[in-house]
Design a protein around this motif. Structure first.
Motif, PDB file in Angstrom:
ATOM      1  N   GLN A 109      -4.020   6.991 -15.902  1.00  0.00           N
ATOM      2  CA  GLN A 109      -3.998   6.477 -14.622  1.00  0.00           C
ATOM      3  C   GLN A 109      -5.883   5.746 -15.443  1.00  0.00           C
ATOM      4  OE1 GLN A 109      -2.750   9.672 -14.587  1.00  0.00           O
ATOM      5  NE2 GLN A 109      -1.484   8.801 -12.443  1.00  0.00           N
ATOM      6  N   LYS A 110      -6.217   6.565 -16.955  1.00  0.00           N
ATOM      7  CA  LYS A 110      -7.115   5.703 -16.906  1.00  0.00           C
ATOM      8  C   LYS A 110      -6.850   4.768 -18.061  1.00  0.00           C
ATOM      9  CE  LYS A 110     -10.987   6.285 -20.593  1.00  0.00           C
ATOM     10  NZ  LYS A 110     -10.791   6.294 -21.485  1.00  0.00           N
ATOM     11  N   ASP A 111      -5.108   4.468 -18.704  1.00  0.00           N
ATOM     12  CA  ASP A 111      -5.913   3.593 -19.652  1.00  0.00           C
ATOM     13  C   ASP A 111      -4.823   2.021 -19.055  1.00  0.00           C
ATOM     14  OD1 ASP A 111      -6.712   5.448 -21.937  1.00  0.00           O
ATOM     15  OD2 ASP A 111      -4.710   5.914 -22.204  1.00  0.00           O
ATOM     16  N   ILE A 112      -4.274   2.688 -18.550  1.00  0.00           N
ATOM     17  CA  ILE A 112      -3.658   1.651 -16.955  1.00  0.00           C
ATOM     18  C   ILE A 112      -4.881   0.774 -16.860  1.00  0.00           C
ATOM     19  CG2 ILE A 112      -2.982   2.603 -15.264  1.00  0.00           C
ATOM     20  CD1 ILE A 112      -0.437   0.825 -15.662  1.00  0.00           C
ATOM     21  N   SER A 113      -6.245   1.003 -16.991  1.00  0.00           N
ATOM     22  CA  SER A 113      -7.185   0.501 -15.604  1.00  0.00           C
ATOM     23  C   SER A 113      -7.384  -0.793 -16.743  1.00  0.00           C
ATOM     24  CB  SER A 113      -8.003   1.231 -15.334  1.00  0.00           C
ATOM     25  OG  SER A 113      -8.705   1.702 -16.104  1.00  0.00           O
ATOM     26  N   GLU A 114      -7.360  -1.017 -18.493  1.00  0.00           N
ATOM     27  CA  GLU A 114      -7.608  -1.308 -19.020  1.00  0.00           C
ATOM     28  C   GLU A 114      -6.527  -2.205 -18.913  1.00  0.00           C
ATOM     29  OE1 GLU A 114      -8.116   0.032 -23.208  1.00  0.00           O
ATOM     30  OE2 GLU A 114      -9.719   2.058 -22.442  1.00  0.00           O
ATOM     31  N   CYS A 115      -5.302  -2.896 -18.469  1.00  0.00           N
ATOM     32  CA  CYS A 115      -4.495  -4.086 -18.266  1.00  0.00           C
ATOM     33  C   CYS A 115      -5.167  -4.631 -17.554  1.00  0.00           C
ATOM     34  CB  CYS A 115      -3.296  -3.680 -17.756  1.00  0.00           C
ATOM     35  SG  CYS A 115      -2.231  -3.002 -19.126  1.00  0.00           S
ATOM     36  N   THR A 116      -5.438  -5.924 -17.069  1.00  0.00           N
ATOM     37  CA  THR A 116      -5.397  -6.844 -17.023  1.00  0.00           C
ATOM     38  C   THR A 116      -4.384  -7.508 -15.653  1.00  0.00           C
ATOM     39  OG1 THR A 116      -6.010  -8.830 -17.831  1.00  0.00           O
ATOM     40  CG2 THR A 116      -7.489  -7.161 -17.325  1.00  0.00           C
TER      41      THR A 116
END
Length: 260
Positions: A109-116
């Motif tokens: 949940q945290k790391d995928i939020s770094e995608c755009t």
């Protein structure tokens, strides 16, 4: 002047510290993406290109995460969109970055939020594929996977890209629309379900980055779309109309498809 043992130890520690800091210096992200693209795009198929780019990123072992690579990709595109060549290479690069992030992620949940959302949400697509391949627990993954971080809590663009990218990723794993719909149905919100479905439809019937061949829409679109739960039918017809326009270039046929 004769150095004491303590002085010698201190000198050694300083030298070691300088070496260690230098060796841990962050890469030139933009330079890395541009040079890797140039190296990997020489007479390679899409699948070979993607595999080549994976290897370029693998040397960093997940140390720097997704964010700096995606920022560099956005900067390269803004400076000169032609620098990366064909548009689909942009998607493949973002896909490889997402894969890299998913492979090493300990907090999806945290790391995928770094995608755009740039490059057709390729980062989300790759992240989901890679994380699922690693964990095998796609049903557990779907619970709150696109829950946005606080600073993006009101961003529909983030939610749209994330759910849409998941749809692409799920479809490329299962290559079956029925199974993809089942997985998309695990998403809590109706909005998320529909965006996931749209991504799956595009992956299977559109320009999927990993599927060897795209499936053909059935001739009877109305009958085909009627087989889906009601929440997906409007999206099915809309996407079918878009596909008809892209394939035939005939707007009358596209309108006829939409009017079914």
């Amino acid at each position: 002047m004769k150095l004491s043992f303590l002085h010698i130890v201190l000198v050694i520690l300083v030298i070691f510290s300088v070496f260690f800091i230098t060796s841990k210096r962050e890469p030139d992200y933009k330079g890395l993406l541009v040079s890797s693209n140039a190296s990997c795009s020489k007479n390679l198929s899409s699948a070979q290109y993607l595999n080549c780019f994976r290897k370029k990123l693998e040397k960093y072992g997940g140390v720097y995460g997704v964010r700096p690579f995606m920022k560099a990709l956005a900067d390269v595109i803004e400076e000169d969109p032609k620098k990366l060549g064909h548009y689909y290479l942009c998607h493949d690069i973002a896909h490889a970055i997402g894969e890299h992030g998913g492979k090493y992620s300990q907090n999806v949940q945290k790391d995928i939020s770094e995608c755009t959302h740039i490059c057709s949400a390729g980062c989300y697509h790759g992240f989901i594929e890679s994380f699922v391949a690693k964990s095998g627990d796609i049903k557990g993954l779907m619970a709150g996977v696109c829950e946005p971080p606080q600073e993006l809590s009101k961003s529909n663009k983030y939610l749209s890209a994330c759910y849409h990218g998941i749809g692409h990723g799920v479809a490329s794993i299962f290559t079956d629309l029925g199974k993809s719909i089942e997985i998309c149905g695990l998403i809590e919100s109706d909005y998320g379900k529909r965006r996931c479905f749209a991504g799956s439809m595009m992956e299977i019937f559109g320009e999927g980055s990993l599927l060897d061949t795209q499936k053909r829409y059935p001739d009877n679109i109305l009958q085909f779309c009627a087989t889906f739960p009601s929440i997906y039918r409007d999206h099915c017809l809309l996407l079918s109309g878009e596909k008809e326009l892209l394939v035939s270039g005939n707007i009358e046929k596209a309108i006829k498809t939409c009017n079914q």
